[in-house]
Design a protein around this motif. Structure first.
Motif, PDB file in Angstrom:
ATOM      1  N   UNK A 385      14.030   0.178  91.300  1.00  9.33           N
ATOM      2  CA  UNK A 385      15.181  -0.992  90.523  1.00  9.33           C
ATOM      3  C   UNK A 385      14.688  -1.793  89.529  1.00  9.33           C
ATOM      4  N   UNK A 386      13.176  -1.805  89.544  1.00  4.72           N
ATOM      5  CA  UNK A 386      12.613  -2.880  88.573  1.00  4.72           C
ATOM      6  C   UNK A 386      12.656  -2.298  87.124  1.00  4.72           C
ATOM      7  N   UNK A 387      13.300  -1.253  86.906  1.00  5.77           N
ATOM      8  CA  UNK A 387      13.486  -0.513  85.568  1.00  5.77           C
ATOM      9  C   UNK A 387      14.891  -0.901  85.185  1.00  5.77           C
ATOM     10  N   UNK A 388      14.981  -1.279  84.158  1.00  8.61           N
ATOM     11  CA  UNK A 388      16.288  -1.882  83.424  1.00  8.61           C
ATOM     12  C   UNK A 388      16.547  -0.598  82.403  1.00  8.61           C
ATOM     13  N   UNK A 389      17.684   0.228  82.624  1.00  6.27           N
ATOM     14  CA  UNK A 389      18.009   1.363  82.038  1.00  6.27           C
ATOM     15  C   UNK A 389      19.187   1.050  81.222  1.00  6.27           C
ATOM     16  N   UNK A 390      19.111   1.306  79.878  1.00  6.74           N
ATOM     17  CA  UNK A 390      20.161   0.974  78.731  1.00  6.74           C
ATOM     18  C   UNK A 390      20.239   2.325  77.856  1.00  6.74           C
ATOM     19  N   UNK A 391      21.507   2.268  76.999  1.00  5.30           N
ATOM     20  CA  UNK A 391      21.572   3.331  76.308  1.00  5.30           C
ATOM     21  C   UNK A 391      22.043   2.678  74.878  1.00  5.30           C
ATOM     22  N   UNK A 392      21.759   3.386  73.681  1.00  2.47           N
ATOM     23  CA  UNK A 392      22.195   2.989  72.403  1.00  2.47           C
ATOM     24  C   UNK A 392      22.805   4.140  71.688  1.00  2.47           C
ATOM     25  N   UNK A 393      24.306   3.923  71.711  1.00  8.13           N
ATOM     26  CA  UNK A 393      25.105   4.708  71.087  1.00  8.13           C
ATOM     27  C   UNK A 393      25.014   4.506  69.517  1.00  8.13           C
ATOM     28  N   UNK A 541       7.712   0.607  84.808  1.00  2.00           N
ATOM     29  CA  UNK A 541       8.433  -0.027  86.240  1.00  2.00           C
ATOM     30  C   UNK A 541       7.315   0.591  87.356  1.00  2.00           C
ATOM     31  N   UNK A 542       6.164   0.710  87.118  1.00  2.00           N
ATOM     32  CA  UNK A 542       5.362   1.331  88.041  1.00  2.00           C
ATOM     33  C   UNK A 542       4.694   0.337  89.247  1.00  2.00           C
ATOM     34  N   UNK A 543       4.476   0.603  90.475  1.00  2.00           N
ATOM     35  CA  UNK A 543       4.048  -0.033  91.430  1.00  2.00           C
ATOM     36  C   UNK A 543       4.621  -1.665  91.650  1.00  2.00           C
ATOM     37  N   UNK A 544       5.951  -1.827  91.328  1.00  2.00           N
ATOM     38  CA  UNK A 544       6.732  -2.909  91.459  1.00  2.00           C
ATOM     39  C   UNK A 544       6.741  -3.590  90.200  1.00  2.00           C
ATOM     40  N   UNK A 545       6.325  -3.223  89.090  1.00  2.00           N
ATOM     41  CA  UNK A 545       6.185  -4.030  87.760  1.00  2.00           C
ATOM     42  C   UNK A 545       7.675  -3.722  87.316  1.00  2.00           C
ATOM     43  N   UNK A 546       8.050  -4.841  86.358  1.00  2.00           N
ATOM     44  CA  UNK A 546       9.245  -4.467  85.575  1.00  2.00           C
ATOM     45  C   UNK A 546       9.067  -3.912  84.255  1.00  2.00           C
ATOM     46  N   UNK A 547      10.171  -3.369  83.882  1.00  2.00           N
ATOM     47  CA  UNK A 547      10.278  -2.356  82.657  1.00  2.00           C
ATOM     48  C   UNK A 547      11.551  -2.089  82.006  1.00  2.00           C
ATOM     49  N   UNK A 548      11.738  -1.502  81.227  1.00  2.00           N
ATOM     50  CA  UNK A 548      12.889  -1.081  80.481  1.00  2.00           C
ATOM     51  C   UNK A 548      12.744   0.565  79.876  1.00  2.00           C
ATOM     52  N   UNK A 549      14.061   1.204  79.975  1.00  2.00           N
ATOM     53  CA  UNK A 549      14.176   2.369  79.626  1.00  2.00           C
ATOM     54  C   UNK A 549      15.405   2.551  78.543  1.00  2.00           C
ATOM     55  N   UNK A 550      15.334   2.964  77.504  1.00  2.00           N
ATOM     56  CA  UNK A 550      16.154   3.017  76.592  1.00  2.00           C
ATOM     57  C   UNK A 550      16.365   4.502  76.253  1.00  2.00           C
ATOM     58  N   UNK A 551      17.566   5.224  76.113  1.00  2.00           N
ATOM     59  CA  UNK A 551      17.772   6.556  75.475  1.00  2.00           C
ATOM     60  C   UNK A 551      18.667   6.590  74.302  1.00  2.00           C
ATOM     61  N   UNK A 552      18.502   7.232  73.271  1.00  2.00           N
ATOM     62  CA  UNK A 552      19.247   7.297  72.245  1.00  2.00           C
ATOM     63  C   UNK A 552      20.311   8.555  72.324  1.00  2.00           C
ATOM     64  N   UNK A 553      21.744   8.023  71.997  1.00  2.00           N
ATOM     65  CA  UNK A 553      22.597   9.013  72.259  1.00  2.00           C
ATOM     66  C   UNK A 553      23.789   9.062  71.124  1.00  2.00           C
ATOM     67  N   UNK A 574      22.846  -1.265  75.281  1.00  2.00           N
ATOM     68  CA  UNK A 574      21.646  -2.240  74.678  1.00  2.00           C
ATOM     69  C   UNK A 574      22.409  -3.230  73.782  1.00  2.00           C
ATOM     70  N   UNK A 575      22.219  -4.338  73.602  1.00  2.00           N
ATOM     71  CA  UNK A 575      22.533  -5.509  72.826  1.00  2.00           C
ATOM     72  C   UNK A 575      22.090  -5.328  71.296  1.00  2.00           C
ATOM     73  N   UNK A 576      22.816  -4.890  70.666  1.00  2.00           N
ATOM     74  CA  UNK A 576      22.478  -4.571  69.087  1.00  2.00           C
ATOM     75  C   UNK A 576      22.441  -6.043  68.447  1.00  2.00           C
ATOM     76  N   UNK A 577      22.854  -7.073  69.005  1.00  2.00           N
ATOM     77  CA  UNK A 577      22.744  -8.240  68.149  1.00  2.00           C
ATOM     78  C   UNK A 577      21.181  -8.476  67.971  1.00  2.00           C
TER      79      UNK A 577
END
Length: 727
Positions: A385-393, A541-553, A574-577
């Protein structure tokens, strides 16, 4: 068919039919004078002219077919170029908002992204328990504390006691939960407590099988951190290394051996110095990945060979001399106790992993770090749950520019590491070269790009710029399976040491790799399975560290968001601004659409000038199309090659050619290479004249057809010509 003979007169037409033999006449109306300005007359005249031109073209086609085809192709090419100019002008002026990169009005998202639910979350750390609470050697505990391994994770708390007791274990836990220490700590503890101390001549005590070379290096590095006992020797074997050097290591003696399946099996079968009689522990790390990569046969054969070491060591040749029958000796060998502990470690539990566990060990214990309610489906993906998962359309044409701006945004962050996953090695090579030369470096006078109308960019040459500067303060790396072992080792170690870097790689770095401070994962191409998505995201986001994951669609692929929601994985847009502001600042342009065109034009002009880079782009697109058409059946409805515009994907590689031309370049039927110009002083012929004439093939003489079966095989002596003394 019926044929007719015509006989014309001024007022009537008579013709005779050959079939009936009757003569018929038809009265023709006399022509009346017509008004030239009559609209009916004008329309009639234009239709006659059109018929006349068609007849003329038909005559040209029959007489000079090549010239007609040449003119026709020229007209079609001119029409296509005109259409492209119209589209480009509309893009720049903003009339066609559906091509806008950051348009919010025309996003065309039909997937409900507001669905939220309870994600399947696995608890990483235990309730404050530490390593010193376990029955471990005191020096081993101090080594762990020196490397900041203090608190036990959930999987370590559940697994290490069972492993210390010598039980066979099948361990399942999410990525980044510290599974490597679950077997590294017990192995070192057992070897340290052995009396007398281990000697090099004692041979290998433990074997650890990993799927990739990078994971072998990483595991070896971890053992080196917590192993300060000089008499315990740790080594690794993997493909690409010098086999002679590895043989010398085995000959001198090793206690803990880490390696990939193919190279380990190679040494077991062909290296006499490999001593596996005393192996007491076998670890299959990333077992699911071993099966996915096709190592099942190698692993099975490796286990059988290790069993053979045990049986051969217990074989008693004096049993036959003592009066025992051969059958009794064979039954004794079948009942030999292998006395080896086997550990299977995996992030997912599939049917293949369960079958492999049943084959490699008996009476094993299943340990699952996820201990929630039984009502939750175990097939759901478990992501920290420490990984912030987002997508870019994004639109297909803007994929390259969007990725570039995203990397620009990451370059502005301090002490950040980004991993970009791509489908093929050709894509990695192309994007690495493109970004290294034309994104990290930009012209000094970038203001020249925005002088006047954007359409005047066709007249600007890259060579006109007064040098280039390094505009992004970040290191760029690439990693894929076609690189040499030395290159892979150097890249992997350098990327781990750097404070700020971007790694463009294939799925070779998707399993088990632990990169410190890897705070962002970008999936530029979609995964071919849910497991691939899980392991890619697990690099952060390994061993409790925070991180983000972005997928292109793309808009055609947005149903993948719904598929992830069914797996209890919920993505946000994902916030494109942020991208908008960074793009305008980077290109020194106030209008975002113009800045998009400018950066895309920068890449397209680079490919026109750099022929080697253009070739790499063609091969990258070709490899991508093969990858995209090879999606499994369950993913085909989302990633379907028939539903997309492949011409737009060509543009996303910076190419201005059509897919057909790119395919010809890849096949070698069309090469963008200038013809070699001959020196006119040395040759009188022109470039298009063939320099060499085809030599006739010499007939092949068969010895078996020209030699008698009674011949001795020696060549017959040549008869001397008789001299004529009368001459």
């Amino acid at each position: 068919m019926t044929s007719f003979e015509f006989k014309w007169t001024k007022t009537k037409k008579s013709y005779t039919s050959k079939d009936s033999g009757t003569k018929k006449t038809k009265i023709l109306k006399e022509k009346e004078p017509r008004d030239k300005n009559d609209p009916k007359e004008v329309k009639k005249k234009s239709s006659k002219l059109q018929n006349k031109t068609e007849v003329t073209f038909s005559k040209i086609k029959t007489t000079d077919n090549q010239s007609f085809i040449r003119r026709k192709r020229k007209k079609e090419k001119t029409k296509v170029l005109q259409n492209e100019r119209n589209v480009q002008s509309e893009l720049v002026k903003g009339h066609s908002m559906q091509h806008s990169m950051f348009s919010e009005k025309y996003k065309n998202i039909h997937v409900n992204t507001k669905i939220r639910g309870a994600s399947v979350v696995e608890k990483v750390f235990s309730a404050g328990k530490k390593f010193n609470d376990l029955p471990l050697h005191k020096y081993l505990i101090s080594n762990l504390e020196k490397n900041n391994f203090n608190i036990l994770t959930n999987v370590q708390e559940k697994s290490i006691p069972s492993v210390l007791q010598g039980k066979n274990c099948l361990i399942k836990s999410q990525t980044g939960s510290g599974k490597t220490l679950t077997y590294a700590v017990p192995i070192l503890n057992s070897l340290v407590n052995k009396t007398p101390k281990l000697q090099r001549t004692d041979g290998i005590q433990a074997i650890i099988v990993v799927p990739t070379r990078e994971l072998a290096l990483q595991t070896h590095e971890l053992f080196g951190k917590i192993n300060t006992f000089q008499w315990i020797i740790v080594g690794h074997l993997c493909g690409g290394e010098n086999r002679k050097t590895e043989k010398d290591k085995l000959r001198r003696g090793l206690h803990i051996l880490i390696g990939t399946p193919g190279r380990l099996l190679d040494h077991i079968l062909h290296t006499s110095a490999f001593n596996g009689k005393n192996i007491s522990c076998l670890v299959l790390d990333e077992a699911d990945r071993l099966l996915d990569m096709g190592f099942k046969k190698d692993v099975v054969r490796l286990v059988e060979e290790l069993d053979r070491f045990k049986t051969n060591s217990s074989y008693d040749p004096l049993a036959l001399l003592k009066g025992k029958k051969p059958e009794e000796v064979e039954t004794d060998l079948a009942n030999v106790d292998i006395n080896r502990q086997t550990l299977l470690v995996s992030a997912t539990l599939s049917k293949g992993v369960a079958e492999l566990a049943d084959f490699t060990m008996k009476d094993h214990v299943y340990i699952d770090a996820f201990d929630e309610s039984e009502t939750i489906n175990p097939d759901h993906m478990v992501i920290p749950n420490t990984v912030k998962q987002e997508f870019i359309l994004t639109f297909i044409k803007h994929r390259l520019v969007t990725l570039s701006v995203l990397l620009i945004s990451k370059a502005k962050c301090s002490n950040s590491k980004t991993i970009v996953f791509m489908a093929t090695t050709q894509m990695v090579d192309f994007h690495y070269d493109l970004f290294s030369h034309y994104l990290l470096k930009m012209p000094k006078n970038k203001g020249k790009l925005k002088v006047g109308d954007v359409l005047l960019l066709d007249e600007i040459d890259i060579e006109d710029f007064e040098g280039e500067d390094q505009v992004l303060d970040i290191e760029l790396f690439k990693l894929h399976g076609n690189m040499s072992q030395q290159e892979r080792k150097t890249v992997f170690s350098d990327f781990r040491k750097t404070k700020k870097g971007i790694l463009i790689c294939t799925d070779v770095a998707a399993r088990g790799i632990d990169v410190p401070e890897a705070d962002c994962i970008i999936q530029y191409t979609g995964p071919q399975s849910d497991e691939d998505y899980l392991h890619r995201v697990g690099r952060t986001g390994r061993a409790g560290k925070s991180g983000s994951a972005i997928i292109f669609l793309t808009h055609e692929e947005q149903d993948y968001i719904t598929r992830l929601q069914e797996q209890k994985v919920f993505l946000k847009e994902y916030d494109k601004s942020i991208l908008t502001n960074n793009l305008k600042d980077f290109m020194e342009e106030t209008d975002e659409n113009k800045a998009t065109v400018l950066l895309q034009k920068r890449f397209e002009s680079a490919l026109l000038k750099d022929k080697e880079l253009h070739k790499k782009a063609c091969f990258a697109y070709s490899s991508w199309s093969r990858f995209y058409s090879a999606f499994p059946v369950k993913m085909k409805p989302i990633f379907d090659l028939k539903k997309i515009n492949i011409g737009h994907y060509v543009t996303s590689f910076g190419l201005q050619d059509s897919p057909t031309i790119v395919a010809k370049i890849v096949r070698g039927q069309a090469k963008k290479v200038d013809p070699k110009h001959l020196n006119k002083k040395l040759a009188n012929h022109e470039d298009n004249v063939e320099l060499r004439t085809k030599r006739p093939k010499r007939p092949i003489k068969s010895l078996s057809l020209t030699t008698s079966e009674y011949s001795s095989g020696f060549e017959p002596a040549k008869k001397k010509k008789k001299k004529n003394f009368n001459d």
